[in-house]
Design an enzyme around this catalytic site. Structure first.
Site, short mmCIF file in Angstrom:
data_model
loop_
_atom_site.label_atom_id
_atom_site.label_comp_id
_atom_site.label_asym_id
_atom_site.label_seq_id
_atom_site.Cartn_x
_atom_site.Cartn_y
_atom_site.Cartn_z
N HIS A 135 0.83 -1.22 0.00
CA HIS A 135 0.00 0.00 0.00
C HIS A 135 0.86 1.26 0.00
O HIS A 135 1.08 1.89 1.04
CB HIS A 135 -0.92 -0.03 1.23
CG HIS A 135 -2.04 0.96 1.17
ND1 HIS A 135 -3.28 0.70 1.70
CD2 HIS A 135 -2.12 2.21 0.66
CE1 HIS A 135 -4.07 1.75 1.51
NE2 HIS A 135 -3.38 2.68 0.90
N HIS A 165 1.52 5.07 -1.95
CA HIS A 165 1.12 6.09 -2.91
C HIS A 165 2.37 6.76 -3.46
O HIS A 165 3.04 7.50 -2.75
CB HIS A 165 0.20 7.13 -2.26
CG HIS A 165 -1.10 6.56 -1.77
ND1 HIS A 165 -2.19 6.39 -2.59
CD2 HIS A 165 -1.48 6.08 -0.56
CE1 HIS A 165 -3.20 5.86 -1.91
NE2 HIS A 165 -2.79 5.65 -0.66
N LEU A 166 2.67 6.45 -4.73
CA LEU A 166 3.67 7.24 -5.46
C LEU A 166 2.80 8.25 -6.21
O LEU A 166 1.64 8.00 -6.46
CB LEU A 166 4.45 6.33 -6.42
CG LEU A 166 5.19 5.18 -5.71
CD1 LEU A 166 5.75 4.19 -6.72
CD2 LEU A 166 6.29 5.71 -4.81
N ARG A 167 3.31 9.40 -6.53
CA ARG A 167 2.42 10.41 -7.13
C ARG A 167 2.69 10.62 -8.61
O ARG A 167 2.27 11.63 -9.18
CB ARG A 167 2.54 11.73 -6.37
CG ARG A 167 2.18 11.65 -4.90
CD ARG A 167 0.75 11.17 -4.66
NE ARG A 167 0.37 11.39 -3.26
CZ ARG A 167 -0.68 10.84 -2.68
NH1 ARG A 167 -1.47 10.02 -3.35
NH2 ARG A 167 -0.95 11.08 -1.41
N ASP A 195 -8.60 2.77 -3.73
CA ASP A 195 -8.14 3.42 -2.49
C ASP A 195 -8.13 4.94 -2.56
O ASP A 195 -7.78 5.53 -3.58
CB ASP A 195 -6.75 2.94 -2.09
CG ASP A 195 -6.36 3.52 -0.74
OD1 ASP A 195 -7.10 3.32 0.22
OD2 ASP A 195 -5.34 4.23 -0.68
N ASP A 239 0.61 2.76 3.63
CA ASP A 239 -0.25 3.89 3.19
C ASP A 239 0.59 5.18 3.12
O ASP A 239 0.09 6.27 3.42
CB ASP A 239 -1.46 4.08 4.12
CG ASP A 239 -2.58 4.87 3.43
OD1 ASP A 239 -2.42 5.26 2.25
OD2 ASP A 239 -3.60 5.11 4.09
N HIS A 280 2.27 14.42 0.45
CA HIS A 280 1.53 15.61 0.00
C HIS A 280 2.45 16.82 0.08
O HIS A 280 3.31 16.90 0.96
CB HIS A 280 0.30 15.86 0.88
CG HIS A 280 -0.80 14.88 0.64
ND1 HIS A 280 -1.54 14.84 -0.50
CD2 HIS A 280 -1.27 13.86 1.41
CE1 HIS A 280 -2.43 13.86 -0.44
NE2 HIS A 280 -2.28 13.24 0.71
O1 DOR Z 1 -4.93 9.43 4.14
C1 DOR Z 1 -5.05 8.93 3.02
N1 DOR Z 1 -4.32 9.39 1.99
N2 DOR Z 1 -5.90 7.94 2.85
C2 DOR Z 1 -6.18 7.45 1.62
O2 DOR Z 1 -6.97 6.54 1.51
C3 DOR Z 1 -5.57 8.05 0.41
C4 DOR Z 1 -4.29 8.68 0.76
C5 DOR Z 1 -3.75 9.57 -0.33
O3 DOR Z 1 -3.73 9.16 -1.49
O4 DOR Z 1 -3.30 10.67 -0.02
ZN ZN Z 2 -7.11 4.23 1.82
#
Ligand code: DOR
Ligand code: ZN
Length: 421
Positions: free
Chosen positions: A53, A55-57, A145, A300, A304
């Protein structure tokens, strides 16, 4: 390149020399003469960590993270594979988009990058995405997600349709009626006092209760992402006890360590979805991870930009970093408290996530003939987390300033050193 690691302690307590040549473990006697030597006395050798889980952007929000920066953070955290969530821009909802993410990984990755496909087109929950075509590209994990697959019929169809492909639906469980887009604080005395929109625990656990029954009904494979509540743990425990559904579950490092009072500062670093919960819930997810009700730790990792965090709490972007501190948090909360031994850590952070994601060449034993993915861990070193020293492009690190284990000495991915202290 070739490498000889001497005197490492394996998860089961045995001490061994590990030799690597051409990307695989070889008998120590067969190590090439010019091999680099690494003294691992007192260090623990684990299989390279696997994150189901991340997140690469990239593509879409390269100002927050790229495949290069995110996987560099992964390597620093001891990971040799990350599964990339599809909430990208464009979303990973076609075979071509999945192939592109995999290609970026091969080009820029400091670890393996495995694309996760969206369940629905544009992740909007309305129409199934090209699941079969993505599966044809090798995708085995599917998730919307960031958004919940809230329509029961869509969930039923996704579970049914993915069965012949051995695919798994990884659910972000959040009933959009009980916890809408504004919900951002554990619904409790604290949300009331701070005047923040509440995110009640039942918005998570009722979705999971429905889904595990759909998994049993369809025979499909289901994975519950980022469990944050005691009730969710109970539901998963119930589903597993019935023994008729193929169900797995995950907890994040932050839901293991950080509790609701952190949001009293209104520091948006602590805004995450699902939100930080109270100590009774933390205790329940720790116990669930210890007894195997919760199968894995998934970071996760959600980078940001400062710009997206510099807003009032209820409108700032949710998410926090996690790749670099995940193992430290698991050590602090689970190992140093006797809840999990090293075999347990290897299972929850490498073997089980690789199995759920059907990544057959990761999460393997450190044995001759196996691919050389490993992390060397110093079990006693500690330091104060400094968010400015991160490899991630983002700075939304909720562990900044905390005294935590600082374990990772060396990460080896396919025989290549990807991080060294
Ligand atoms: O806090 C979160 N950030 N929960 C998520 O389900 C998505 C994730 C994001 O992509 O920033
Ligand atoms: Zn999530």
């Amino acid at each position: 390149m070739s490498l000889v690691i001497t005197g490492a302690t394996l998860a089961d307590g045995t001490v061994a020399d590990l030799a690597v040549a051409d990307g695989v473990f070889v008998p120590a006697a067969d190590a090439p003469a010019g091999a680099e030597r690494f003294d691992a006395a007192g260090l623990i050798a684990l299989p390279g960590l696997v994150d189901l889980h991340t997140h690469l952007r990239e593509p879409g929000h390269e100002d927050a993270e790229t495949v290069e920066s995110g996987t560099r953070a992964a390597a620093r955290g001891g990971f040799t594979a990350v599964f990339a969530m599809p909430n990208l821009d464009p979303a990973t909802d076609t075979a071509e988009a999945a192939a592109y993410v995999a290609e970026l990984g091969r080009r820029d990755g400091h670890c393996e990058v495995v694309p996760i496909g969206a369940v629905t087109k544009g992740r909007d929950g309305v129409e199934l995405a090209e699941l079969g075509l993505m599966a044809g590209q090798g995708v085995r994990v599917f998730s919307d997600d960031g958004a919940c697959v809230h329509d029961s019929l869509i969930m039923r169809r996704a579970l049914t349709y993915l069965r012949p492909f051995d695919g798994v639906v990884a659910q972000h469980a959040q009933d959009p009626r009980l916890a809408g887009p504004g919900a951002c604080c554990h619904e409790s005395e604290i949300s009331g006092r701070l005047g923040l929109p509440g995110w009640p625990t039942v918005a998570e656990s009722t979705i999971i209760a429905r889904d595990v029954q759909l998994a049993e009904f369809t025979g499909g494979r289901y994975h519950a992402c980022h469990l944050s509540t005691a009730e969710s743990v109970e539901v998963i425990r119930w589903a597993k006890a019935r023994g008729k559904a193929d169900v797995t579950a995950e907890v994040t490092p932050h839901h293991l360590l950080l509790d609701t009072p952190h949001v009293e500062s209104f520091d948006t670093t602590y805004k995450v979805n699902p939100p930080l919960r109270t100590s009774e819930h933390l205790e329940a997810v720790r116990e669930g991870l210890a007894d195997g009700t919760i199968d894995i730790v998934g970071t996760d990792h959600a980078p940001h930009t400062q710009q997206d965090k510099d807003h009032p709490f209820d409108v700032a972007s949710p998410g926090m970093l996690g790749l670099e501190e995940a193992l430290a948090v698991v050590m602090e909360v689970m190992v140093n408290t006797g809840r999990l031994d090293w075999t347990g850590v290897a299972d929850r952070m490498s073997v089980a996530p690789a199995r759920i994601g059907r990544l057959r060449h990761q999460g393997r034993p450190l044995a001759v003939g196996e691919p050389a993915h490993l992390v060397l861990v110093d079990p006693s070193r500690r330091s104060t987390v400094d968010k400015h020293r991160s490899a991630s492009k983002a700075r939304n690190n909720p562990y900044h300033g905390l005294d935590l284990p600082d374990p990772v000495e060396l990460t080896v991915w396919g025989g290549r050193i990807t991080f060294r202290r």
